[in-house]
Motif scaffolding. Structure first.
Motif, PDB file in Angstrom:
ATOM      1  N   SER A 149       0.814  -1.224   0.000  1.00 59.13           N
ATOM      2  CA  SER A 149       0.000   0.000   0.000  1.00 59.13           C
ATOM      3  C   SER A 149       0.845   1.270   0.000  1.00 59.13           C
TER       4      SER A 149
ATOM      5  N   LYS B 246       2.371  -5.257   3.302  1.00 60.23           N
ATOM      6  CA  LYS B 246       3.555  -4.392   3.374  1.00 60.23           C
ATOM      7  C   LYS B 246       3.085  -2.960   3.165  1.00 60.23           C
TER       8      LYS B 246
ATOM      9  N   GLU C  68       6.641   2.549   3.512  1.00 64.17           N
ATOM     10  CA  GLU C  68       7.738   2.791   4.465  1.00 64.17           C
ATOM     11  C   GLU C  68       7.604   4.169   5.119  1.00 64.17           C
TER      12      GLU C  68
ATOM     13  N   GLY D 276      -0.176   2.307  -5.537  1.00 66.76           N
ATOM     14  CA  GLY D 276       0.947   3.245  -5.525  1.00 66.76           C
ATOM     15  C   GLY D 276       1.116   3.891  -6.879  1.00 66.76           C
ATOM     16  N   SER D 277       2.320   4.346  -7.146  1.00 68.20           N
ATOM     17  CA  SER D 277       2.582   5.077  -8.381  1.00 68.20           C
ATOM     18  C   SER D 277       2.539   4.146  -9.591  1.00 68.20           C
TER      19      SER D 277
ATOM     20  N   LEU E 263      -3.261   2.467  -9.352  1.00 70.41           N
ATOM     21  CA  LEU E 263      -2.101   3.348  -9.538  1.00 70.41           C
ATOM     22  C   LEU E 263      -2.509   4.814  -9.704  1.00 70.41           C
TER      23      LEU E 263
ATOM     24  N   GLU F 111       1.463  12.966 -13.192  1.00 72.99           N
ATOM     25  CA  GLU F 111       0.819  13.155 -11.885  1.00 72.99           C
ATOM     26  C   GLU F 111       1.845  13.682 -10.886  1.00 72.99           C
TER      27      GLU F 111
ATOM     28  N   PHE G  92     -13.887   0.422  -6.995  1.00 72.75           N
ATOM     29  CA  PHE G  92     -12.974   1.559  -7.077  1.00 72.75           C
ATOM     30  C   PHE G  92     -11.740   1.189  -7.891  1.00 72.75           C
TER      31      PHE G  92
HETATM   32  P1  NAD Z   1       4.940   4.417  -4.329  1.00 74.10           P
HETATM   33  O1  NAD Z   1       4.727   3.816  -5.661  1.00 74.10           O
HETATM   34  O2  NAD Z   1       6.187   5.171  -4.091  1.00 74.10           O
HETATM   35  O3  NAD Z   1       4.891   3.270  -3.200  1.00 74.10           O
HETATM   36  C1  NAD Z   1       3.736   2.480  -2.982  1.00 74.10           C
HETATM   37  C2  NAD Z   1       4.132   1.175  -2.319  1.00 74.10           C
HETATM   38  O4  NAD Z   1       4.836   0.361  -3.266  1.00 74.10           O
HETATM   39  C3  NAD Z   1       5.074   1.325  -1.125  1.00 74.10           C
HETATM   40  O5  NAD Z   1       4.685   0.400  -0.142  1.00 74.10           O
HETATM   41  C4  NAD Z   1       6.434   0.980  -1.720  1.00 74.10           C
HETATM   42  O6  NAD Z   1       7.358   0.480  -0.777  1.00 74.10           O
HETATM   43  C5  NAD Z   1       6.051  -0.111  -2.717  1.00 74.10           C
HETATM   44  N1  NAD Z   1       6.957  -0.298  -3.854  1.00 74.10           N
HETATM   45  C6  NAD Z   1       7.587   0.651  -4.576  1.00 74.10           C
HETATM   46  N2  NAD Z   1       8.255   0.090  -5.606  1.00 74.10           N
HETATM   47  C7  NAD Z   1       8.030  -1.244  -5.541  1.00 74.10           C
HETATM   48  C8  NAD Z   1       8.456  -2.370  -6.321  1.00 74.10           C
HETATM   49  N3  NAD Z   1       9.243  -2.209  -7.380  1.00 74.10           N
HETATM   50  N4  NAD Z   1       8.023  -3.594  -5.962  1.00 74.10           N
HETATM   51  C9  NAD Z   1       7.213  -3.776  -4.904  1.00 74.10           C
HETATM   52  N5  NAD Z   1       6.800  -2.751  -4.112  1.00 74.10           N
HETATM   53  C10 NAD Z   1       7.202  -1.502  -4.427  1.00 74.10           C
HETATM   54  O7  NAD Z   1       3.658   5.330  -4.047  1.00 74.10           O
HETATM   55  P2  NAD Z   1       3.394   6.371  -2.872  1.00 74.10           P
HETATM   56  O8  NAD Z   1       4.237   7.580  -3.073  1.00 74.10           O
HETATM   57  O9  NAD Z   1       3.411   5.690  -1.540  1.00 74.10           O
HETATM   58  O10 NAD Z   1       1.860   6.746  -3.144  1.00 74.10           O
HETATM   59  C11 NAD Z   1       1.442   7.683  -4.069  1.00 74.10           C
HETATM   60  C12 NAD Z   1       0.966   7.036  -5.356  1.00 74.10           C
HETATM   61  O11 NAD Z   1      -0.035   6.064  -5.088  1.00 74.10           O
HETATM   62  C13 NAD Z   1       0.307   8.028  -6.296  1.00 74.10           C
HETATM   63  O12 NAD Z   1       0.726   7.758  -7.598  1.00 74.10           O
HETATM   64  C14 NAD Z   1      -1.171   7.748  -6.127  1.00 74.10           C
HETATM   65  O13 NAD Z   1      -1.971   8.141  -7.210  1.00 74.10           O
HETATM   66  C15 NAD Z   1      -1.161   6.272  -5.941  1.00 74.10           C
HETATM   67  N6  NAD Z   1      -2.378   5.806  -5.286  1.00 74.10           N
HETATM   68  C16 NAD Z   1      -3.325   5.186  -6.067  1.00 74.10           C
HETATM   69  C17 NAD Z   1      -4.509   4.761  -5.491  1.00 74.10           C
HETATM   70  C18 NAD Z   1      -5.570   4.099  -6.319  1.00 74.10           C
HETATM   71  O14 NAD Z   1      -6.436   3.484  -5.733  1.00 74.10           O
HETATM   72  N7  NAD Z   1      -5.526   4.180  -7.633  1.00 74.10           N
HETATM   73  C19 NAD Z   1      -4.748   4.964  -4.124  1.00 74.10           C
HETATM   74  C20 NAD Z   1      -3.757   5.591  -3.359  1.00 74.10           C
HETATM   75  C21 NAD Z   1      -2.575   6.008  -3.965  1.00 74.10           C
END
Ligand code: NAD
Length: 513
Positions: free
Chosen positions: A162, A188, A191, A244-245, A267, A400, A469
């Protein structure tokens, strides 16, 4: 650290230094030295630290989860629902404490912190009902005295990765559904927000303990990308649900795809509101401003672009500029403030970089940005929400930026507005503000918005748990939460039963011995 926060940490069972993982009510042994330190973006203070799970820690958790699955999958689904009901009640009891910690560790407003916990409670209620509705279809067999139906079974371990911005709700969306479906979970968290995750683990572990259910159904492993990669490459985890991203989602999708596992990807977004000439401008203003500055622009559904009809462009821009002048920026725990901090100083650097790039491409800032300084902004994470007039095809507008930067784009016809709204790589949330039925229906039609979420007279930001969602294109295509999103957490099995005295083959094929 203020006394209030200390008592909240005590209530939620968080120490100054916490272990790497937990499979249940007791924290696992601290096997390695890597430590995550959680600093509050509110005041820059160290809240507490936690160990990072090593590969050996992680492996121990997976073994425990596999063991737990053999028992949990045999518990009748409505009984699993009863556990989730109790989890919802435990969240109700802890709503104030957990919501406050969400606000302090992540930086969103206290109201939004409480709202996030409410969303967890709501999904528990939904999942309890769902536990009696995991329906499969029955179908008529083409062969006499045969019965055909399909049923749904749990997958096994669901890996949940997440993001920081919804540090607890997204976990609960996945967990509540995964649990009633008969799965066990390994989480997980980001961080950047380990402490809210530890608090959740304590709350859910107590529910399992009170019901004499063996440890290992819900597990937590702390760490950064590397721990996430252990999960995505692990063939023992049939489903990875990752939020995440887009950068992260591409890596996760490739790793899980390479082993033919299932992934559910949530994402990034690049969400727009179309403000039509038929819009109620006062209502539009609330939707646009909340969407753009709520959670300091750090929601996946934050409003990043306003596509405004030329006839109302000047009037609406003037309203926006006035409203931005009234925003109060500061401590999110103080309910008088509208806008809290960004998550960390890296996010501040990304915000400044985007503003610079926007200016280089010709963006005209009608409300200037900047970083706030002084005692009230000691963490260095507070920035001014800003507004720029741009073209939709600017590189920076296509990207974004997780910060309160709002882009304004002018349009003449609805076809043009919809084309602009769709002309970005992401496809999460979208909205039109209009009192004109034809416009609204066109926006929602197959030639309208290409996003997973399309709203009329509501902004892009925020969603109820009852609907599925998620979004399309680079948003990843996953669906979580309500509607029939539960199917992603189960495997489908088609069953055909022959209760005749012969063995007729399908399609009338003859095979006589
Ligand atoms: P991030 O991508 O930096 O990290 C998200 C999670 O992924 C963290 O737990 C990180 O440790 C893990 N991670 C990163 N690279 C990885 C890899 N290669 N393998 C496995 N795990 C990995 O994102 P962030 O900065 O925490 O959150 C912001 C992003 O999340 C924004 O882009 C936002 O739009 C997106 N987001 C999307 C939704 C949705 O439902 N679409 C909801 C919340 C956030």
């Amino acid at each position: 650290m203020s006394t209030d926060i200390q008592s909240i940490l005590n209530k939620l069972g968080i120490n100054a230094s916490n272990a790497a993982y937990s499979t249940g009510s007791n924290w696992g042994v601290e096997l390695n030295a890597n430590t995550l330190e959680s600093f509050s973006p509110v005041d820059g203070k160290l809240i507490a630290s936690a160990k990072v799970a090593s590969a050996a820690d992680y492996d121990a958790v997976v073994h425990k989860a596999q063991e737990a699955f053999t028992a949990w999958r045999t518990v009748p689904a409505p009984k699993r629902g009863e556990i989730v009901r109790q989890f919802g009640d435990a969240l109700r009891e802890n709503k104030d404490a957990l919501g406050t910690l969400v606000s302090y560790e992540m930086g969103k407003s206290l109201q939004e912190g409480f709202g996030e916990v409410q969303e967890m409670i709501d999904i528990c209620d939904f999942a309890v009902g769902l536990s009696r509705q995991l329906y499969g279809l029955t179908m008529h067999s083409e062969r006499p005295s045969h019965r055909m139906y399909e049923q749904w079974h749990p997958l096994g371990i669901v890996g949940i990765i997440s993001a920081f911005n919804f540090p607890v709700a997204v976990w609960s969306w996945n967990t509540a559904l995964a649990l009633v479906c008969g799965n066990v979970c390994i989480w997980k968290p980001s961080e950047k927000t380990p402490l809210t995750a530890i608090a959740c683990q304590h709350i859910i572990a107590k529910v399992f303990k009170d019901n004499d259910i063996a440890e290992g159904v819900c597990n937590l492993v702390l760490g950064d990308r590397e721990v996430g990669e252990l999960m995505t490459n692990d063939g023992r985890i049939p489903l990875i649900s990752a939020t995440g991203s887009t950068r992260m989602g591409k890596a996760v999708g490739a790793a899980v795809g390479a082993r033919l596992g299932k992934s559910l990807l949530e994402l990034g977004g690049n969400n727009a509101i179309i403000i039509s000439e038929h819009a109620d401008l006062d209502m539009s203003l609330i939707g646009a401003v909340f969407g753009a500055v709520g959670t300091a622009g750090q929601r996946c559904t934050s409003t990043r672009r306003l596509i405004i009809h030329e006839s109302v462009y000047d009037a609406f821009t003037a309203k926006l500029v006035k409203a931005y002048g009234q925003l109060r920026i500061g401590d999110p725990l103080d309910q008088n403030n509208h806008v809290g901090p960004l998550i960390d100083t890296d996010a501040v650097a990304a915000y400044l970089d985007s503003i610079a790039k926007c200016k280089e491409e010709g963006g005209n800032f009608v409300v200037e940005g900047g970083v706030l300084s002084g005692d009230a902004y000691i963490s260095g994470c507070y920035v001014k929400p800003c507004i720029a007039e741009v073209q939709n095809d600017f590189k920076i507008v296509q990207h974004e930026t997780f910060a309160p930067i709002l882009y304004l784009i002018k349009y003449k016809t609805l076809d043009e507005a919809i084309a602009l709204q769709n002309a970005v790589p992401q496809g999460l949330s979208s909205a039109i503000m209009t009192l004109n039925l034809r416009e609204a229906e066109q926006f929602l039609s197959a030639k309208g918005s290409d996003c997973g979420i399309a709203n009329v007279n509501i902004g892009t930001s925020g969603a109820e748990i009852g609907g599925a969602f998620g979004g399309e294109k680079e948003t990843g295509g996953g669906r979580e939460s309500g509607s029939d999103a539960w199917r992603a957490y189960m495997r489908r099995q088609t069953n055909t039963i022959n209760y005749s005295n012969t063995l007729p083959l399908a399609q009338g094929i003859k095979f006589d011995l």
